[in-house]
Enzyme design. Sequence first.
Site, PDB file in Angstrom:
ATOM      1  N   LYS A 158       0.888  -1.176   0.000  1.00  0.00           N
ATOM      2  CA  LYS A 158       0.000   0.000   0.000  1.00  0.00           C
ATOM      3  C   LYS A 158       0.913   1.209   0.000  1.00  0.00           C
ATOM      4  CE  LYS A 158      -4.076   0.737   2.144  1.00  0.00           C
ATOM      5  NZ  LYS A 158      -5.105   0.795   1.108  1.00  0.00           N
TER       6      LYS A 158
HETATM    7  N1  PMP Z   1      -7.263  -3.149  -3.162  1.00  0.00           N
HETATM    8  C1  PMP Z   1      -6.797  -1.915  -2.998  1.00  0.00           C
HETATM    9  C2  PMP Z   1      -6.089  -1.256  -4.126  1.00  0.00           C
HETATM   10  C3  PMP Z   1      -6.977  -1.248  -1.773  1.00  0.00           C
HETATM   11  O1  PMP Z   1      -6.510  -0.010  -1.599  1.00  0.00           O
HETATM   12  C4  PMP Z   1      -7.683  -1.887  -0.745  1.00  0.00           C
HETATM   13  C5  PMP Z   1      -7.909  -1.180   0.567  1.00  0.00           C
HETATM   14  N2  PMP Z   1      -6.847  -1.393   1.464  1.00  0.00           N
HETATM   15  C6  PMP Z   1      -8.162  -3.187  -0.965  1.00  0.00           C
HETATM   16  C7  PMP Z   1      -7.935  -3.789  -2.186  1.00  0.00           C
HETATM   17  C8  PMP Z   1      -8.873  -3.930   0.111  1.00  0.00           C
HETATM   18  O2  PMP Z   1      -7.984  -4.283   1.134  1.00  0.00           O
HETATM   19  P1  PMP Z   1      -8.468  -4.423   2.645  1.00  0.00           P
HETATM   20  O3  PMP Z   1      -9.606  -5.371   2.635  1.00  0.00           O
HETATM   21  O4  PMP Z   1      -7.274  -4.963   3.348  1.00  0.00           O
HETATM   22  O5  PMP Z   1      -8.866  -3.075   3.104  1.00  0.00           O
END
Ligand code: PMP
Length: 305
Positions: A158
């Site tokens: 991220k």
């Molecule tokens: N894909 C992207 C590009 C994201 O930014 C997120 C949010 N973190 C997700 C998927 C979903 O991840 P999570 O369930 O860990 O929030």
Amino acid sequence: MAIPKAENMWVDGRLVPWDTAQVPLLTHTMHYGVGVFEGIRAYETARGPAVFRLREHMRRLEESAHIVLMQLPYTADQLCAATVELIRANGQKRCYLRPVAWYGDEAMGLGAVNTVHVGIAAFEWGAYLGEEALRSGIRAKISSFQRRSANAIPTKGKITGAYVNSVLAKREAKLGGYDEAIMLDENGFVSEATGENVFIVKDGELWTPKLGGAILAGITRDAVLRIARDMGLSVHERDFTRELLYCADECFLTGTAAEVTPVREVDDRRVGEGRMGPVTRELQATFFRAARGQEPRYASWLTYA
Ligand code: PMP
């Protein structure tokens, strides 16, 4: 969304009043986008606020930092403790949490490796795509922007600057009258939405793009896969093309912000019955019960603040 201010933020090891948490103009991360962050939710439960899968989020922050060669000055355990401290200090019953690590302003240029700072903000954030979306579903559009490939900017991190890719897709979708964009990878397969993972249900089986592809390893994705397997559903983690979205019985997105949001339309084609389907409904309900401390078998997902 206008951010409702809380009393404190946690910055570099201590609680500070919200408005004093500022970064200087020449902050390296603001110029080149090399920072890492997380999005986490704390839910209101009968036993007080509970952070959903806190440890996994902080581990992912560590991994994101590892990917970009950033040395975090705190361990995942210290950041988990800081999160709990912040929620308690703010007296929050529920909140969205945004940990972020960035490079300071000592030196300019792409080769500079400045001091790493870490902050955590906690604030109220309701349903990301709206309460109505959680019930009735959203309209999605396949983006004209391709999901960045893992060899351009690693997709398992991220990484702040990488989100330009998502913002371009999101803005295009919103300007076109849609709620969200779903992006295809460099090979034309479905990858993910701008801040959510994508799932479909077809003939009673669950499909989602594989972890090895150009997607973030979503923690909500992982929770939903676990719930689905516990429900006895067959799960396929593999590549698929966009028309499977069109012809799916159900489609939904998962993410910390978006939780479990049904998709009722993709590229102006109705998906299934054009409303939340029964499998999505059950997964969503179980997810929310788990997050609110009402599912003993998923109790280990919660850290009480
Ligand atoms: N894909 C992207 C590009 C994201 O930014 C997120 C949010 N973190 C997700 C998927 C979903 O991840 P999570 O369930 O860990 O929030």
